[in-house]
Design a protein around this motif. Structure first.
Motif, PDB file in Angstrom:
ATOM      1  N   SER A   1     -26.829  10.625  15.236  1.00 55.89           N
ATOM      2  CA  SER A   1     -25.642  11.790  15.555  1.00 55.89           C
ATOM      3  C   SER A   1     -26.515  12.596  16.798  1.00 55.89           C
ATOM      4  O   SER A   1     -26.415  12.324  17.847  1.00 55.89           O
ATOM      5  CB  SER A   1     -25.278  12.758  14.509  1.00 55.89           C
TER       6      SER A   1
ATOM      7  N   MET B   1     -20.386  18.354  20.856  1.00 57.73           N
ATOM      8  CA  MET B   1     -20.136  17.092  20.814  1.00 57.73           C
ATOM      9  C   MET B   1     -19.147  16.340  21.604  1.00 57.73           C
ATOM     10  O   MET B   1     -18.016  16.822  21.571  1.00 57.73           O
ATOM     11  CB  MET B   1     -19.734  16.953  19.153  1.00 57.73           C
TER      12      MET B   1
ATOM     13  N   HIS C   1     -21.351  11.052  21.428  1.00 60.11           N
ATOM     14  CA  HIS C   1     -21.774  11.036  19.894  1.00 60.11           C
ATOM     15  C   HIS C   1     -20.938  10.300  19.146  1.00 60.11           C
ATOM     16  O   HIS C   1     -21.510  10.241  17.981  1.00 60.11           O
ATOM     17  CB  HIS C   1     -22.032  12.526  19.553  1.00 60.11           C
TER      18      HIS C   1
ATOM     19  N   SER D   1     -23.017   6.836  17.352  1.00 63.60           N
ATOM     20  CA  SER D   1     -24.251   6.997  16.735  1.00 63.60           C
ATOM     21  C   SER D   1     -23.842   7.840  15.461  1.00 63.60           C
ATOM     22  O   SER D   1     -24.469   7.310  14.343  1.00 63.60           O
ATOM     23  CB  SER D   1     -25.192   8.157  17.452  1.00 63.60           C
ATOM     24  N   THR D   2     -22.861   8.819  15.485  1.00 59.89           N
ATOM     25  CA  THR D   2     -22.655   9.345  14.239  1.00 59.89           C
ATOM     26  C   THR D   2     -21.886   8.447  13.000  1.00 59.89           C
ATOM     27  O   THR D   2     -22.323   8.355  12.129  1.00 59.89           O
ATOM     28  CB  THR D   2     -21.773  10.513  14.364  1.00 59.89           C
TER      29      THR D   2
ATOM     30  N   ASP E   1     -23.805   6.619   9.887  1.00 58.96           N
ATOM     31  CA  ASP E   1     -23.321   7.013   8.610  1.00 58.96           C
ATOM     32  C   ASP E   1     -22.976   5.956   7.575  1.00 58.96           C
ATOM     33  O   ASP E   1     -23.192   5.904   6.664  1.00 58.96           O
ATOM     34  CB  ASP E   1     -22.061   7.923   8.720  1.00 58.96           C
TER      35      ASP E   1
ATOM     36  N   ASN F   1     -30.535  14.510  11.297  1.00 58.20           N
ATOM     37  CA  ASN F   1     -29.894  14.974  12.540  1.00 58.20           C
ATOM     38  C   ASN F   1     -30.993  15.687  13.406  1.00 58.20           C
ATOM     39  O   ASN F   1     -31.381  16.813  13.311  1.00 58.20           O
ATOM     40  CB  ASN F   1     -28.818  15.944  12.257  1.00 58.20           C
TER      41      ASN F   1
ATOM     42  N   TYR G   1     -18.209  17.403  11.680  1.00 58.88           N
ATOM     43  CA  TYR G   1     -18.718  16.516  10.621  1.00 58.88           C
ATOM     44  C   TYR G   1     -17.860  16.493   9.258  1.00 58.88           C
ATOM     45  O   TYR G   1     -17.760  15.566   8.654  1.00 58.88           O
ATOM     46  CB  TYR G   1     -20.300  17.053  10.163  1.00 58.88           C
TER      47      TYR G   1
ATOM     48  N   ILE H   1     -19.008  13.513   7.142  1.00 57.46           N
ATOM     49  CA  ILE H   1     -20.333  13.013   7.285  1.00 57.46           C
ATOM     50  C   ILE H   1     -21.367  14.004   6.896  1.00 57.46           C
ATOM     51  O   ILE H   1     -21.371  15.206   6.941  1.00 57.46           O
ATOM     52  CB  ILE H   1     -20.712  13.147   9.156  1.00 57.46           C
TER      53      ILE H   1
END
Length: 584
Positions: free
Chosen positions: A124, A132, A136, A139-140, A144, A161, A250, A255
């Motif tokens: 993230s 954000m 992003h 990656s997030t 996850d 993070n 999130y 997340i």
């Protein structure tokens, strides 16, 4: 229960030793699921890699191996295909027994690892004082999903993070706010994130154009680094404002992360420079302290220096990443560290890893992996941006996906003349909207760019989340209609007759092999491929094998297959971070 491929591997390991001697102990027999199921369920390809060593033709080698295989309850007598493939068909009776065992297994055949490790997944990593954005997203979501999968198979996962919460940008932003909006540096919640981003852009423009402001900003950074109380308070307020906004995203994406930003490692940076100096790998170049890298050259063809301390005494990203790596190995005791960042950072991490090895931070007992990914592109094939050319905010992208999912659902309800509560509509729109964004990303090979399209990712047809969710909801509808007693299913004798149900049963037994592949390759799209193929096989089964209209033993056997398919879809989607729906 022992996975199918493990039983086959054991038999072929035995046959290799019996055929060619003890030196072939632990030779990989190269067992794989057959791509063309018309001829085999599994294929063994070892004969080709042994041909040169044994000075025999692959077909001859395969024949010798088959002659030394033990009689198996798992597969029929093997056959040789093409130039020397060994083809295997799974016995129907064995398949029926395994489905029965799978029905009783909460983990659906996925084994826990015998080599549990402490693994850090770094993903993230947005920047403070910025929103954000779509950059992003990958990656997030990828980070996850990999964390979920590795945790499920028994590894100890720390999700980190590594936010950008330190450096010149804070001196610049604090100095600018002191002039135009000083309250933001002393009071909480006086700025919205949009205001903070706007102030950041103005501060950056001023910094680029005004030499005097540059000097003021650098002095502010020094004060911040030295612990000046006023500047530290201002910095904390700015960080908290951004964190709240990150958490909104999130929460929507479900997340879980532990924040440990760049500032966390600031006290260790001087120690890193001293360590590199002690190892005699540090050199001075134009006043900066550098490490000259092996295998990397500049435009002039000379060895490329990586700066770890600038001539003004400041540090850069590489220094922070080296400090983070050392901390994660020595303090966190990580045995594997996974960095999920875009492909553009591949060289950076290769350089950091090289320095860490040369300095002795990174030793054989710890492995590091950079997990690169490509760009998210618009339907015009260019980097996904707004019409005005700005990067799309991640919150806007998610909101639009939920909105589009709601619109599609409401149109479908009108067509079907159905009435549903607002609560039902909101829940379905949210699950489908967010699930579709995640699945659209994860179903792509992460190394590739992909085209982002709301129409495609929300479609009920093709390799999409709605297709999978609809398959799951259809099965739950069948089970509700039968008012199934799940305890009774465990005592059901499985009887496989039709080719479509045999095909579905075989595929249900392959989930563990898919998870093993993902553990080794860190490619979550392999799970998406499996779930899509499983859904297609279930639909063929449903079309060719009446369930509720079948009688007695056949009906209950088919209900077992329905239930197992639903459980497999639910587990697989959960490992991708996607919820399921009982009704759509």
């Amino acid at each position: 229960m022992t996975p199918l491929n493990k039983k086959i591997i054991e038999d072929f390991n035995y046959a290799l030793i019996k055929s060619f001697g003890e030196e072939f102990n632990n030779v990989d027999p190269q067992v794989s699921i057959a791509k063309d199921t018309r001829h085999a369920d599994y294929q063994v390809n070892i004969a080709f890699s042994l041909a040169k060593k044994l000075k025999k033709k692959p077909q001859e080698i395969s024949q010798i191996i088959i002659g030394n295989l033990p009689v198996s309850p798992v597969y029929e007598t093997p056959s040789i295909g093409g130039p020397g493939f060994i083809n295997l068909r799974i016995k129907k009776g064995y398949l029926e027994d395994q489905i029965k065992l799978l029905c009783e297994d909460e983990r659906l055949g996925i084994l826990k690892t015998h080599n549990s490790q402490k693994i850090i997944v770094d993903f993230s990593s947005p920047n403070i004082a910025k929103e954000m954005h779509v950059g992003h997203l990958r990656s997030t979501i990828i980070g996850d999903s990999l964390s979920r999968i590795l945790e499920f198979i028994g590894h100890d996962i720390l999700r980190l993070n590594h936010v950008g919460d330190w450096g010149t940008q804070f001196g610049m932003l604090i100095s600018y706010l002191k002039e135009v909006f000083p309250n933001a540096l002393y009071e909480a919640n006086v700025l919205q994130i949009e205001d903070l981003v706007s102030f950041y852009r103005k501060a950056k423009k001023r910094f680029d154009e005004d030499i005097q402001f540059q000097e003021i900003s650098r002095e502010a950074v020094v004060k911040l680094q030295l612990g000046n109380e006023e500047y530290r308070k201002a910095w904390k307020l700015l960080c908290e404002q951004s964190r709240r906004e990150f958490q909104v995203i999130y929460d929507i994406l479900q997340i879980e992360l532990t924040e440990r930003g760049e500032s966390f490692y600031n006290p260790f940076l001087e120690e890193i420079v001293n360590d590199l100096d002690k190892q005699k790998i540090l050199e001075i170049s134009d006043g900066a302290k550098c490490v000259f890298l092996e295998g990397f050259i500049n435009k002039s063809g000379n060895p490329l220096p990586l700066i770890v301390q600038k001539s003004d005494g400041g540090y850069n990203y590489a220094t922070t990443d080296l400090a983070a790596l050392k901390y994660r190995i020595n303090i966190d005791k990580a045995k594997h560290i996974i960095y999920v960042t875009d492909a553009g950072q591949s060289n950076h991490f290769a350089q950091v890893f090289q320095i860490a090895q040369r300095a002795g931070f990174l030793r054989e007992e710890t492995s590091v992996s950079h997990i690169p990914f490509g760009l998210v592109k618009g339907e015009d094939g260019k980097k996904l941006k707004t019409r005005s050319g700005e990067t799309i905010r991640l919150k806007d992208l998610l909101d639009k996906s939920i909105y589009q999912a709601r619109k599609n659902l409401e149109n479908r309800l009108k067509t079907e003349n159905r009435e549903e509560s607002q609560e039902f509509i909101n829940n379905v729109a949210n699950v489908v909207g967010i699930g579709s964004v995640k699945y659209a990303d994860l179903s792509q090979n992460r190394n590739s760019d992909y085209i982002f399209s709301y129409d495609k990712m929300l479609s009920l047809q093709g390799n999409t989340a709605p297709y999978m969710l609809y398959a799951y909801a259809r099965i739950k509808s069948i089970l509700r209609e039968e008012k199934i007693n799940y305890a009774a299913l465990e005592n059901t004798q499985v009887i496989l007759q039709d080719e479509a149900e045999i095909d579905l049963a075989k595929y249900l037994l392959q989930l563990n092999e898919v998870i093993e592949i993902i553990e080794n390759t860190l490619l979550p799209n392999r799970l998406c491929e499996y779930l899509y193929e499983l859904s297609k096989r279930f639909n063929r089964f449903y079309e060719n094998c009446p369930v509720l209209k079948s009688v007695d033993s056949t009906k209950f056997s088919r209900l077992v297959l329905c239930d197992l398919t639903a459980r497999t879809l639910e587990l697989g989607l959960s490992l991708l971070g996607i919820d399921v729906l009982e009704r759509m």
